[in-house]
Design an enzyme around this catalytic site. Structure first.
Site, PDB file in Angstrom:
ATOM      1  CG  ASP A  22      -3.832   3.484   0.472  1.00 20.01           C
ATOM      2  OD1 ASP A  22      -3.232   4.379   1.459  1.00 20.01           O
ATOM      3  OD2 ASP A  22      -4.295   2.609   1.069  1.00 20.01           O
ATOM      4  CG  ASN A  70      -8.039  10.422   6.143  1.00 24.55           C
ATOM      5  OD1 ASN A  70      -8.322  10.730   4.793  1.00 24.55           O
ATOM      6  ND2 ASN A  70      -7.687   9.255   6.583  1.00 24.55           N
TER       7      ASN A  70
END
Length: 244
Positions: A22, A70
């Protein structure tokens, strides 16, 4: 300078590390760059971490590469992510084979773009006999969907409720045949699982760092492993039971 890896005892090396990579977007924003540049930098970090895990003797490494959620990102960014993945796999195929790394995918491959599916399947075929380390890419992945998928599979097989065990359920997961993660690492300061390996992480140890993924170096990986070695993993037992 002597590598800190030399200080890690072999017994402290986890069999399975899972990473939530991340912070690519924030890394790019801090530098006034487009998000795509952050993803490119993150790809290089992934390459270095894969190599270091193989050198250290980690047997299974799972990278959270693209979640089902996503897909909601801007189309250009999604395309860039898949283009980077395709380029990475084509570039690294030879290196994976040389290092004895088998590529595996956790997730629904058939829903991904054709070019991505083709290169994934090609590299998986080329590395299927490698036994040095398994590299799992969690792609088009959802922990909840994985659990639902396993449940539906058992129902379709006609397995009775009393026959369902943790072992039989785990055999229906994408990670079938692999140990659960000993260590889950998340970069960028976020403190959540984000639908990642929900069944498998029951007794995983967690390591959170504020470092953004493109800046997560092999040395930082070793810090996480070192901290794991200092923890007492009890699996429901008392400290006295574990120490005896």
């Amino acid at each position: 300078m002597k590598s800190k890896a030399l200080l890690l005892e072999k017994s402290t090396i986890p069999a399975h590390i899972a990473i939530i990579m991340d912070g690519n977007g924030r890394w790019a924003k801090q530098r006034g760059l487009p998000r795509t540049e952050g993803h490119k930098a993150g790809t290089e970090t992934a390459r270095a971490v894969v190599t270091r895990c193989r050198e250290l003797g980690v047997k299974h490494l799972t990278l959270y590469t693209f979640s089902k959620e996503n897909w909601s990102r801007p189309k250009d960014e999604v395309k860039t992510l898949f283009d980077l993945l395709t380029t990475f796999l084509k570039r690294e195929e030879k290196s994976l084979k040389q290092q004895g790394i088998r590529l595996s995918v956790l997730g629904e491959i058939d829903d991904m773009p054709l070019a991505v599916r083709q290169v994934l399947k090609h590299v998986m075929r080329q590395t299927k006999d490698c036994d040095g380390m398994t590299l799992n890419l969690a792609l088009n992945y959802s922990g909840r969907d994985e659990i639902l998928r396993a449940t539906r599979s058992l129902v379709e097989q006609g397995v009775s409720p009393e026959e369902i065990t943790e072992e039989s359920f785990a055999a229906e997961l994408w990670t079938n045949g692999q140990p659960d993660p000993d260590l889950i690492i998340r970069t960028s300061g976020e403190l959540r699982l984000s639908n990642y390996l929900l069944f498998q992480c029951a007794y995983s140890e967690f390591y959170f760092t504020d470092i953004l993924w493109p800046d997560f170096s092999p040395n930082e990986l070793e810090k996480a492993i070192s901290e794991l070695g200092n923890r007492e993993r009890r699996f429901g037992k008392t400290g006295d039971q574990v120490s005896t």
